[in-house]
Every structure is written in structure tokens, then in C-alpha cells.
Design an enzyme around this catalytic site. Structure first.
Site, PDB file in Angstrom:
ATOM      1  N   LYS A  60      25.868  -6.307   1.666  1.00  0.00           N
ATOM      2  CA  LYS A  60      24.736  -6.435   0.763  1.00  0.00           C
ATOM      3  C   LYS A  60      25.096  -6.131  -0.686  1.00  0.00           C
ATOM      4  CE  LYS A  60      21.886  -7.584   4.048  1.00  0.00           C
ATOM      5  NZ  LYS A  60      21.403  -8.969   4.163  1.00  0.00           N
ATOM      6  N   TYR A 278      17.082  -7.146  18.413  1.00  0.00           N
ATOM      7  CA  TYR A 278      17.550  -6.591  17.140  1.00  0.00           C
ATOM      8  C   TYR A 278      17.650  -5.064  17.176  1.00  0.00           C
ATOM      9  CZ  TYR A 278      17.662  -5.227  12.240  1.00  0.00           C
ATOM     10  OH  TYR A 278      18.011  -4.655  11.048  1.00  0.00           O
ATOM     11  N   TYR A 304      25.115  -4.946  13.417  1.00  0.00           N
ATOM     12  CA  TYR A 304      25.689  -6.178  12.852  1.00  0.00           C
ATOM     13  C   TYR A 304      27.148  -6.381  13.240  1.00  0.00           C
ATOM     14  CZ  TYR A 304      21.395  -6.035  10.160  1.00  0.00           C
ATOM     15  OH  TYR A 304      20.086  -5.988   9.805  1.00  0.00           O
TER      16      TYR A 304
END
Lengths: 355, 165
Positions: A60, A278, A304
Site C-alpha cells: 500500500k 476473507y 494476503y
């Protein structure tokens, strides 16, 4: 902070049309995994985007350079973002805000059904607090539109207090500005590979919001690099993720303005290791995290990068990545989440093991 | 050496260099490197465990051996070795209030994450020395961040974090 003006990547001068702030200088390492690769019968490279220097790093950072570049151009003094309780994006947005001397405001969504005390207090959440982030709660987990609407209400309140927030929404009706960071990452990676004379047959990358995956794909194609980019689904199933990534990729290509076309079959997503959903760990992810740690001292996270490595292992097992292939794994970071999932990962503590 | 090269590249004069010192190895090798390169950068080790005199003695002896090993015997003088043990607090691994305040300040002003055992204590020293007027206003100090940030999660309860409901 007096820093040199960020330079656009020479391979894609079109990137220079987009404002950018520099949060990290230099390239992230590209490393060969000489233990794990042979163990799988492949040549394996890791692009270490977990190693960029801002507040424990991660993918990010690259996205924020473009988001906050836009924010800086608009005269922002505050970042407002939404994410899960253990969001890496939120943590890095808060850290980036601090670097720029802005105020961090975040909305945390109850996206993961997890009542674990470490999940709710450690990891990214602890770092958000250290960074002095003002936290707004949003109880509905899987409602992206409602989360974005609520974010706009918070933004309106901040404006009425005289603040100038730059708002990072997650929904598809907002521009994929951050994806440009992964267009740039693809350029950087390609340059590193070419310097070593390497030509991987596959790239494996996590696919969540879709901007990292779509950005990398667009960057590769814009360079004329035809490598298949395999997106491992970490949040939505393949049926939902495919159109999302395709749409994002076409929008990012549009932002670049090179007239690049992204074909439907260029977007590859796979959800074989997504269950139960998730942010919920599964056996394949646990195995992948252990294997990477034990063979390479490579730390992966449960949401992730660990799931992405699980996807890579699955592809090798199924023969979809044939033995002898040369594979590039994009490590997107997320390391602080390891500490939030310690109940799922850790063996018993030292003293209790002795007893 | 890397630091000196980077400073030279940027034409940066460094008046002070600070870092956390525990086992003494980092400080001893740093002081040898700086002296061997004739860098004229005063180094201060903020101790995280031992009292000043004890720390300086160990660092000095280790620095002598290190200097011999790289072929620069005697390059480090006794007064090149400076330790400051004012920020240890109650002891090794126990964050003092000044440690926690320093961690807070670095995170909020710079987005830089320190740890409660090493870099946080060093930063507490840096902040206090600034406040006491130890440095001139125009001085340029380099804080060497020695890492350790994974320990933040082990000290979860020190930060009075309120879990979200």
C-alpha cells in the site's frame, strides 16, 4: 521534510502526468528463493514489497504515493480511509499521513468474524493507535457501498470543522488512483529482472481490492511484457473478482492514457485457497506461512501474502505451474497481521510448553 | 562507512550520532569505523542495560580488538567512547515513561515505529538531551534506528490499547 522530487519511471513516462509524493526511496529487493524454489521444483523469485521502509512496509506504500500525491495537489491536511480492523492499508495511510504532517482519520469495519483479543488489539490496530489515529467504527462488514457512504459523512463533518480531508474510498465508483503505484512496481520489477537476464514464466500476486493485481498487469502489458499474472483471490470468489480486476485494469490503463487494451483473458484469478473467507486462516495458508518461514526466513501474513503463497503451492501441485518454471512471487507485506493472528499461528508459549 | 558515504553524497555535516547500545558490539564497531575513516562524528551510545562506566569499559576493550582485526590498532582512544545510561529506567526490557513518550512522539510526528527495549530508550535520550540544551539549535544529529519494532507487539499491554468493541 526536504526531499528530492520523485522521478517518474523512465520506462513509462506517462506516469509523470500523475502527482506523487515520495514515501520511500529506492527499489525494493528482488530475491531468489534458493531453498523454497528447489523444494517445489521451480525457480522462485520474490519481489520484496514487504521491505519498503514506511512503518513495517507493504504494497500500500506504492498506492499511497499516488493517492496522497493527488491529496497534496488538492491541499489536503488529513487522510480519511476505511478498512478492516487489521487493515494494512489503514495502518500505512496513517503512517504516510504522519510523514506528511497530516492528521490520520480512519473508519474500521467489522469485516472479519473474529473475537480474538489479539485480533482486536494487536497487529495493525496497535500501530494505528501508536500513530495517534482517530478511529471511527463501522459495524457492517461486507457492505462496501454503505462503508463508503459513512466515510463521506465523516468527511463532511471534518470539513465543517475546517479540515481538508483526502478521502480514500474502496468502492468501484471511485478512481483507481493507487493502482498506478503497481504500474510503477511492474516497471521496477521488469528492470531488475532484465538486469539479471531473467524471464519468469508466471507472476503470482494477491488479488483483494484488485488494484495491486490490476496495476501490475497494466504495467506489464504497457511495457509489452506478456507474462501471465495469476491473481490469488483473498476476499471475493473468482466469479466476482474477475470482472472487478478487469474493470480496474481498464480504468488504470485509461488513467495512463496510452490507449492500451486489456483483454478479458488477460485477467486470471483463482479462488482455490479462499475458503472459508476473507481474513480467516485455512490449513493451506498455515502450511505456506510455515514453509516460507522455515525454508527462507520469509515472513508471510495470514490474509494476503500467506494466502498468495498457498495459491502458488496449489498451482504447482496441480501442475498449472509446471515443474521447472521460473516464478515471480510478489510479497505484498502485511507482516504486522502475523501478531494479530498469533492464536491461529503460534505453538504454545515457551513457559506453558515446558510445563 | 555507509552512513559516512551517504552524508558525503548529500553534503551533510553530522554533528552527533546516537544509537541504542546493549551488548556493546554495535557501538564498538561503529566507533572503530568512524575513527578509521577519520569521520569526525562524535558517537553516543544510549545504554539500555548497563551503567555508563561499565558500558564504556566493555565497548572500549571490544573496540581495541576490533580495530586490531581490521588493521587499525589504537585508532580508538578512551575518550572516543561515550555512553549515557540516564534512560535505562528500571532496567533492561522495562520501558520507562520516557521510553513510551518517545515512541509516541516518533510515531505521531514522523510515522516512524520504535521499540520499547532499544530504539525507544535511545529516542528518549535524544529528546531529553534536546530539551536540556545539550545540542546547539543548528546542530545536525543522526538517530541510528536499530530496529526491533516487532517487540512492539510483545509489549501490547504497555501501550494501554483499548480494544475495539
Amino acid at each position: 521534510m526536504s526531499q528530492p522530487e520523485p522521478q517518474p519511471d523512465a520506462a513509462l513516462p506517462e506516469l509523470a502526468a500523475h502527482p506523487k509524493v515520495e514515501l520511500w526511496q529506492g527499489d525494493t529487493p528482488l530475491e531468489q528463493l534458493n531453498n523454497l524454489g528447489p523444494c517445489l521444483g521451480i525457480t522462485l523469485w520474490a519481489k520484496r514489497d514487504d521491505c519498503n521502509g514506511l512503518a513495517m512496509g507493504g504494497n500500500k506504500v506504492r498506492q499511497l504515493e499516488y493517492y496522497l500525491g493527488r491529496g497534496a495537489a488538492e491541499g489536503a491536511d488529513t487522510v480519511l480511509i476505511t478498512g478492516a480492523v487489521q487493515s494494512n492499508f489503514v495502518r500505512l495511510a496513517a503512517a504516510a499521513a504522519r510523514r506528511l504532517g497530516w492528521q490520520p482519520e480512519v473508519q474500521l469495519e467489522d469485516r472479519v468474524p473474529k473475537d480474538d483479543p489479539f485480533y482486536r488489539a494487536s497487529g495493525n490496530f496497535l500501530l494505528d493507535q501508536l500513530l495517534g489515529t482517530r478511529i471511527h467504527r463501522f459495524p457492517q462488514g461486507e457492505n462496501e457501498a454503505a462503508a463508503d457512504r459513512n466515510l463521506d459523512e465523516i468527511a463532511a463533518r471534518l470539513r465543517s470543522e475546517g479540515r481538508r480531508p483526502y478521502v480514500i474510498h474502496l468502492g468501484l465508483d471511485h478512481p483507481p488512483t493507487g493502482g498506478l503505484g503497481y504500474v510503477e512496481a511492474a516497471c521496477e520489477t521488469r528492470r531488475q529482472l532484465q538486469r539479471m537476464g531473467r524471464e519468469p514464466s508466471h507472476v503470482v500476486i494477491p488479488s483483494g481490492s484488485g488494484l495491486t493485481h490490476a496495476g501490475f498487469l497494466v504495467g506489464a502489458r504497457a511495457l509489452g511484457w506478456r507474462v501471465p499474472v495469476l491473481g490469488i483471490c483473498v476476499r471475493r470468489d473468482a466469479a466476482q473478482q474477475h470482472p472487478r480486476v478487469l474493470r480496474r485494469a481498464r480504468e488504470i490503463a485509461g488513467l495512463l492514457g496510452t490507449g492500451l487494451e486489456i483483454a478479458e483473458q488477460d485477467v486470471i484469478v483463482d479462488d482455490s485457497v479462499l475458503a472459508p473467507g476473507y481474513g480467516q486462516i485455512n490449513e493451506q495458508t498455515r502450511t505456506a506461512i510455515r514453509l516460507a518461514a522455515e525454508t527462507e526466513a520469509l515472513l508471510l501474513d495470514p490474509v494476503y501474502s500467506g494466502r498468495c503463497m498457498a495459491g502458488l503451492l496449489h498451482f504447482v501441485e496441480q501442475g498449472r505451474i509446471p515443474k521447472g518454471s521460473e516464478v515471480l512471487f510478489v510479497h505484498t507485506g502485511g507482516t504486522p497481521a502475523i501478531f494479530a493472528y498469533q492464536s491461529d499461528l503460534a505453538p504454545p508459549a515457551i513457559d506453558s510448553a515446558a510445563g | 562507512m555507509e552512513l559516512v558515504y551517504q552524508a558525503n553524497e548529500r553534503d551533510l555535516r553530522i554533528d552527533h550520532l546516537l544509537h541504542a547500545t546493549g551488548s556493546c558490539g554495535t557501538q564498538a564497531s561503529l566507533v572503530v569505523g568512524l575513527k578509521a575513516m577519520n569521520a569526525h562524528i562524535p558517537l553516543m551510545g544510549i545504554t539500555v542495560r548497563l551503567p555508563k562506566a561499565e558500558q564504556e569499559e566493555i565497548v572500549y576493550n571490544l573496540a581495541q580488538k576490533t580495530a586490531e582485526k581490521i588493521g587499525c590498532p589504537g585508532v580508538v582512544a578512551r575518550d572516543d567512547v561515550t555512553a549515557n545510561s540516564d534512560y535505562v529506567g528500571e532496567g533492561y526490557g522495562i520501558p520507562a515513561p520516557s521510553t513510551l513518550a518517545a515512541i509516541d512522539l516518533f510515531a505521531r510526528l514522523e510515522g516512524i515505529l520504535l521499540d520499547p527495549v532499544y530504539s525507544g530508550k535511545c529516542a528518549a535520550g535524544l529528546i531529553d538531551l534536546c530539551r536540556k540544551g545539550f545540542y546547539e539549535k543548528t546542530d545536525r544529529a543522526v538517530f541510528l534506528h536499530t530496529g526491533g519494532s516487532t517487540a512492539l507487539f510483545a509489549y501490547l499491554s504497555s501501550f494501554g490499547t483499548s480494544a475495539p468493541r
